[in-house]
Design a protein around this motif. Structure first.
Motif, PDB file in Angstrom:
ATOM      1  N   ILE A 116       0.812  -1.199  -0.147  1.00 54.76           N
ATOM      2  CA  ILE A 116      -0.054  -0.134   0.058  1.00 54.76           C
ATOM      3  C   ILE A 116       0.904   1.320  -0.020  1.00 54.76           C
ATOM      4  CG2 ILE A 116      -1.629   1.385   1.519  1.00 54.76           C
ATOM      5  CD1 ILE A 116      -2.844  -1.126   2.014  1.00 54.76           C
ATOM      6  N   ILE A 117       2.031   1.319   0.731  1.00 59.09           N
ATOM      7  CA  ILE A 117       2.725   2.538   0.942  1.00 59.09           C
ATOM      8  C   ILE A 117       3.383   2.828  -0.483  1.00 59.09           C
ATOM      9  CG2 ILE A 117       4.902   3.157   1.709  1.00 59.09           C
ATOM     10  CD1 ILE A 117       4.151   1.827   4.483  1.00 59.09           C
ATOM     11  N   VAL A 118       3.945   1.662  -1.150  1.00 63.45           N
ATOM     12  CA  VAL A 118       4.740   1.698  -2.452  1.00 63.45           C
ATOM     13  C   VAL A 118       3.692   2.177  -3.547  1.00 63.45           C
ATOM     14  CG1 VAL A 118       5.643   0.294  -4.093  1.00 63.45           C
ATOM     15  CG2 VAL A 118       6.410  -0.042  -2.008  1.00 63.45           C
ATOM     16  N   VAL A 119       2.551   1.704  -3.622  1.00 59.72           N
ATOM     17  CA  VAL A 119       1.379   2.133  -4.807  1.00 59.72           C
ATOM     18  C   VAL A 119       0.992   3.483  -4.423  1.00 59.72           C
ATOM     19  CG1 VAL A 119      -0.829   1.657  -5.480  1.00 59.72           C
ATOM     20  CG2 VAL A 119       0.702  -0.337  -5.119  1.00 59.72           C
ATOM     21  N   SER A 120       0.854   3.725  -3.089  1.00 62.69           N
ATOM     22  CA  SER A 120       0.297   5.145  -2.992  1.00 62.69           C
ATOM     23  C   SER A 120       1.545   6.289  -3.057  1.00 62.69           C
ATOM     24  CB  SER A 120      -0.039   5.498  -1.310  1.00 62.69           C
ATOM     25  OG  SER A 120       1.070   5.319  -0.634  1.00 62.69           O
ATOM     26  N   GLY A 121       2.883   5.860  -2.878  1.00 60.97           N
ATOM     27  CA  GLY A 121       4.030   6.638  -3.451  1.00 60.97           C
ATOM     28  C   GLY A 121       4.208   6.713  -4.882  1.00 60.97           C
ATOM     29  N   VAL A 122       4.087   5.947  -5.635  1.00 62.23           N
ATOM     30  CA  VAL A 122       3.888   5.945  -7.202  1.00 62.23           C
ATOM     31  C   VAL A 122       2.576   6.726  -7.626  1.00 62.23           C
ATOM     32  CG1 VAL A 122       3.615   4.387  -9.203  1.00 62.23           C
ATOM     33  CG2 VAL A 122       5.136   3.752  -7.606  1.00 62.23           C
ATOM     34  N   ILE A 123       1.638   6.670  -7.188  1.00 59.67           N
ATOM     35  CA  ILE A 123       0.484   7.513  -7.500  1.00 59.67           C
ATOM     36  C   ILE A 123       0.677   8.821  -7.158  1.00 59.67           C
ATOM     37  CG2 ILE A 123      -1.928   7.879  -7.178  1.00 59.67           C
ATOM     38  CD1 ILE A 123      -2.262   4.901  -6.754  1.00 59.67           C
ATOM     39  N   SER A 124       1.277   9.172  -6.089  1.00 56.28           N
ATOM     40  CA  SER A 124       1.567  10.593  -5.439  1.00 56.28           C
ATOM     41  C   SER A 124       2.672  11.136  -6.914  1.00 56.28           C
ATOM     42  CB  SER A 124       2.061  10.371  -4.253  1.00 56.28           C
ATOM     43  OG  SER A 124       2.312  11.712  -3.889  1.00 56.28           O
ATOM     44  N   PHE A 125       3.554  10.153  -7.143  1.00 57.92           N
ATOM     45  CA  PHE A 125       4.515  10.699  -7.774  1.00 57.92           C
ATOM     46  C   PHE A 125       3.837  10.977  -9.278  1.00 57.92           C
ATOM     47  CE2 PHE A 125       7.493   9.654 -11.290  1.00 57.92           C
ATOM     48  CZ  PHE A 125       8.716  10.663 -10.835  1.00 57.92           C
ATOM     49  N   VAL A 126       3.199  10.188  -9.926  1.00 58.85           N
ATOM     50  CA  VAL A 126       2.711  10.480 -11.247  1.00 58.85           C
ATOM     51  C   VAL A 126       1.623  11.583 -11.094  1.00 58.85           C
ATOM     52  CG1 VAL A 126       1.144   9.533 -12.843  1.00 58.85           C
ATOM     53  CG2 VAL A 126       2.785   7.908 -11.772  1.00 58.85           C
ATOM     54  N   VAL A 127       0.988  11.887 -10.060  1.00 58.29           N
ATOM     55  CA  VAL A 127      -0.220  12.853 -10.111  1.00 58.29           C
ATOM     56  C   VAL A 127       0.584  14.507 -10.022  1.00 58.29           C
ATOM     57  CG1 VAL A 127      -1.650  14.019  -8.657  1.00 58.29           C
ATOM     58  CG2 VAL A 127      -1.819  11.654  -9.070  1.00 58.29           C
ATOM     59  N   GLY A 128       1.806  13.981  -9.104  1.00 56.18           N
ATOM     60  CA  GLY A 128       2.626  15.390  -8.899  1.00 56.18           C
ATOM     61  C   GLY A 128       3.282  15.685 -10.278  1.00 56.18           C
ATOM     62  N   ARG A 129       3.780  14.757 -10.993  1.00 53.55           N
ATOM     63  CA  ARG A 129       4.401  14.974 -12.304  1.00 53.55           C
ATOM     64  C   ARG A 129       3.297  15.514 -13.445  1.00 53.55           C
ATOM     65  NH1 ARG A 129       9.592  12.477 -13.816  1.00 53.55           N
ATOM     66  NH2 ARG A 129       9.925  13.264 -15.990  1.00 53.55           N
ATOM     67  N   LYS A 130       2.058  15.092 -13.399  1.00 55.86           N
ATOM     68  CA  LYS A 130       1.091  15.688 -14.489  1.00 55.86           C
ATOM     69  C   LYS A 130       0.981  17.156 -14.037  1.00 55.86           C
ATOM     70  CE  LYS A 130       0.655  12.094 -17.156  1.00 55.86           C
ATOM     71  NZ  LYS A 130       0.976  12.198 -18.434  1.00 55.86           N
ATOM     72  N   LEU A 131       0.627  17.528 -12.813  1.00 51.23           N
ATOM     73  CA  LEU A 131       0.268  18.636 -12.157  1.00 51.23           C
ATOM     74  C   LEU A 131       1.541  19.821 -12.765  1.00 51.23           C
ATOM     75  CD1 LEU A 131      -1.647  18.036  -8.817  1.00 51.23           C
ATOM     76  CD2 LEU A 131      -2.563  18.609 -11.044  1.00 51.23           C
ATOM     77  N   SER A 132       2.789  19.095 -12.644  1.00 48.10           N
ATOM     78  CA  SER A 132       3.892  20.061 -12.651  1.00 48.10           C
ATOM     79  C   SER A 132       4.218  20.252 -14.254  1.00 48.10           C
ATOM     80  CB  SER A 132       5.307  19.459 -12.212  1.00 48.10           C
ATOM     81  OG  SER A 132       6.442  19.997 -12.501  1.00 48.10           O
ATOM     82  N   GLU A 133       3.876  19.391 -15.028  1.00 49.29           N
ATOM     83  CA  GLU A 133       3.736  19.419 -16.426  1.00 49.29           C
ATOM     84  C   GLU A 133       2.727  20.765 -16.830  1.00 49.29           C
ATOM     85  OE1 GLU A 133       3.134  15.921 -18.413  1.00 49.29           O
ATOM     86  OE2 GLU A 133       4.990  15.157 -17.688  1.00 49.29           O
ATOM     87  N   LYS A 134       1.667  20.680 -16.441  1.00 49.91           N
ATOM     88  CA  LYS A 134       0.354  21.603 -16.774  1.00 49.91           C
ATOM     89  C   LYS A 134       0.982  22.846 -16.148  1.00 49.91           C
ATOM     90  CE  LYS A 134      -3.458  18.430 -16.613  1.00 49.91           C
ATOM     91  NZ  LYS A 134      -4.688  17.771 -15.895  1.00 49.91           N
ATOM     92  N   ARG A 135       1.418  23.113 -15.134  1.00 51.69           N
ATOM     93  CA  ARG A 135       1.759  24.516 -14.556  1.00 51.69           C
ATOM     94  C   ARG A 135       2.969  24.936 -15.520  1.00 51.69           C
ATOM     95  NH1 ARG A 135       4.161  23.364  -9.607  1.00 51.69           N
ATOM     96  NH2 ARG A 135       2.593  22.165  -9.046  1.00 51.69           N
ATOM     97  N   ARG A 136       3.897  24.068 -15.944  1.00 54.28           N
ATOM     98  CA  ARG A 136       5.075  24.604 -16.660  1.00 54.28           C
ATOM     99  C   ARG A 136       4.540  25.048 -18.001  1.00 54.28           C
ATOM    100  NH1 ARG A 136       8.226  19.863 -17.182  1.00 54.28           N
ATOM    101  NH2 ARG A 136       8.025  19.616 -14.989  1.00 54.28           N
TER     102      ARG A 136
END
Length: 60
Positions: A12-32
């Protein structure tokens, strides 16, 4: 104090970390992309009419 997380907890910790990373990356791309577009629009607005027309002719 015995911490027995277990395999399911680690999963659960690993999956939530991966999901958090992917969501953060997408939001960062949109902002950039948004900042880039705003900067480009400001750049175009500050150019003279003659320069804008020259750019337009080059694109065609």
């Amino acid at each position: 104090m015995n911490l027995d997380i277990g395999l399911l907890g680690i999963l659960i910790i690993v999956v939530s970390g991966v999901i958090s990373f992917v969501v953060g990356r997408k939001l960062s791309e949109k902002r950039r992309a948004k900042k880039h577009n705003e900067k480009r629009a400001a750049e175009l607005a500050s150019q003279s009419r003659q320069v804008r027309r020259a750019h337009k002719r080059r694109k065609q």
